[in-house]
Design an enzyme around this catalytic site. Sequence first.
Site, PDB file in Angstrom:
ATOM      1  N   ASP A   1      63.438 -20.593  45.636  1.00  0.00           N
ATOM      2  CA  ASP A   1      62.329 -19.754  45.172  1.00  0.00           C
ATOM      3  C   ASP A   1      62.659 -18.289  45.336  1.00  0.00           C
ATOM      4  OD1 ASP A   1      59.844 -18.870  44.372  1.00  0.00           O
ATOM      5  OD2 ASP A   1      58.771 -19.607  46.118  1.00  0.00           O
TER       6      ASP A   1
ATOM      7  N   GLU B   1      56.569 -10.772  43.621  1.00  0.00           N
ATOM      8  CA  GLU B   1      55.780 -11.934  43.167  1.00  0.00           C
ATOM      9  C   GLU B   1      55.096 -12.606  44.340  1.00  0.00           C
ATOM     10  OE1 GLU B   1      54.746 -16.075  42.194  1.00  0.00           O
ATOM     11  OE2 GLU B   1      56.200 -15.424  43.677  1.00  0.00           O
ATOM     12  N   GLU B   2      55.794 -12.637  45.469  1.00  0.00           N
ATOM     13  CA  GLU B   2      55.259 -13.331  46.641  1.00  0.00           C
ATOM     14  C   GLU B   2      54.168 -12.520  47.336  1.00  0.00           C
ATOM     15  OE1 GLU B   2      55.940 -16.302  47.108  1.00  0.00           O
ATOM     16  OE2 GLU B   2      58.003 -16.746  46.509  1.00  0.00           O
TER      17      GLU B   2
HETATM   18 ZN   LIG Z   1      58.379 -18.190  43.369  1.00  0.00          ZN
END
Ligand SMILES: [Zn+2]
Length: 429
Positions: free
Chosen positions: A157, A189-190
Amino acid sequence: MRINHLWGITALARATLGSDLQQPLGGNLPPGTVHPSEFDTIIASSPLLAFHRSIVEIPSVSGDEKNVGEFVLDFLSSHNFTVEKQIVVPESDDNKERFNIYAYVGENRYPDVLLTSHIDTVPPFIPYSLHSPASRSRGRSSFNRADLIIAGRGTVDAKASVATIVFAAIEILHENPDASIGLLFDVGEEKFGVGIKHFSDSDLNPTPPKFHTVIFGEPTELSLVAGHKGSLGLKVIAKGKAAHSGYPWLGESAISAILPVLTRLDNLENVLPVDGGLLRSDKLGKSTLNIGQIYGGVAGNVVPAFAEASVSVRLAAGTPDDTRKILQRAVDEVTGSDGTVVLDFGGLKAGGAPPQYFDVDVDGFDVITVNYGTDAASLHIHDQGIQKVRRYLYGPGTIHVAHGDNEAITVGELEEAARGYKRLISAAL
Ligand SMILES: [Zn+2]
């Protein structure tokens, strides 16, 4: 310079592979199996795997994406992409540069097909490492090359998606140099999706849209995702009045006020929507609610004047506003609307995201739904109902290890994902 270095390793590794293969590997190995001493060779001899290793080895916890961003940017420009840095406001006061990477072919700044993933990771950084698969513990000293395990933060990820998107794009352009494709690798994004929001608000996301397809890269176990849940965060806040615990009637306990509310909210996913429960859908099942953090009071012998809980809801249906109303109604029922317990949605009227649905019309993929959020909700596509932009969500690796200390992926999954992205791009073009 980094690129030359990378290719230098690759060339060296190829030579090593050649000599290794002349060594007896021990025993009668079935074809396609490798010996543990070849771990490094497997990675270094594949440009895809070597690139994946390079970007995983550069830490890029949200807010600290500059170094990996520079590396990806250099790599793409050395492969004839036109690359733009899209500067995003720094996370903290240290003013570290943050930028999305936007890449396309030649002057084609508004391509038909956009592929996107993110270059930040969750903390903590976990170094890259290679491991033989579980089959080895059953006494085998060799295994299939495809089963080699690559572990470390971001291996799944989302650097697995980043690497395989890059190599799928390179191969597509090799076969068709005029392919109208673009790449967006975003930051943050996180953490609130700051990178994709920045892109979404920029001139690269015009009205009406120039792209007709967006492919989002996240761990989907090589399946196409039909939909994922939306999200809504909130705080439950109770105010009371402090007093000596021996004379509780002189105070008002905020914890006594918040407990029945939290109990009600905690069970709301099991209550039918007609009875005031959280919404459901055929595709995504039940909405779920997690009370993730709770605190209040100052000491065991003081009537608590304050209590607060942080709550996250995953929405299977409806809008965040629908769910805000359901939660408020539940609180009103429990408290009789006496104002002792209030819901705080962060003052953001537009906070939260509704469930997202994706296209799944390319043959040869399994179709699943997932419970995590992605950048998709924050990329506002201004299609004005004229021409529907197709959206796909696909990528290597499983979400089950994505944020854990056991984050890992296999060589086979990475190589299959590069083929999968190529099929998606070809179908879109
Ligand atoms: Zn991700």
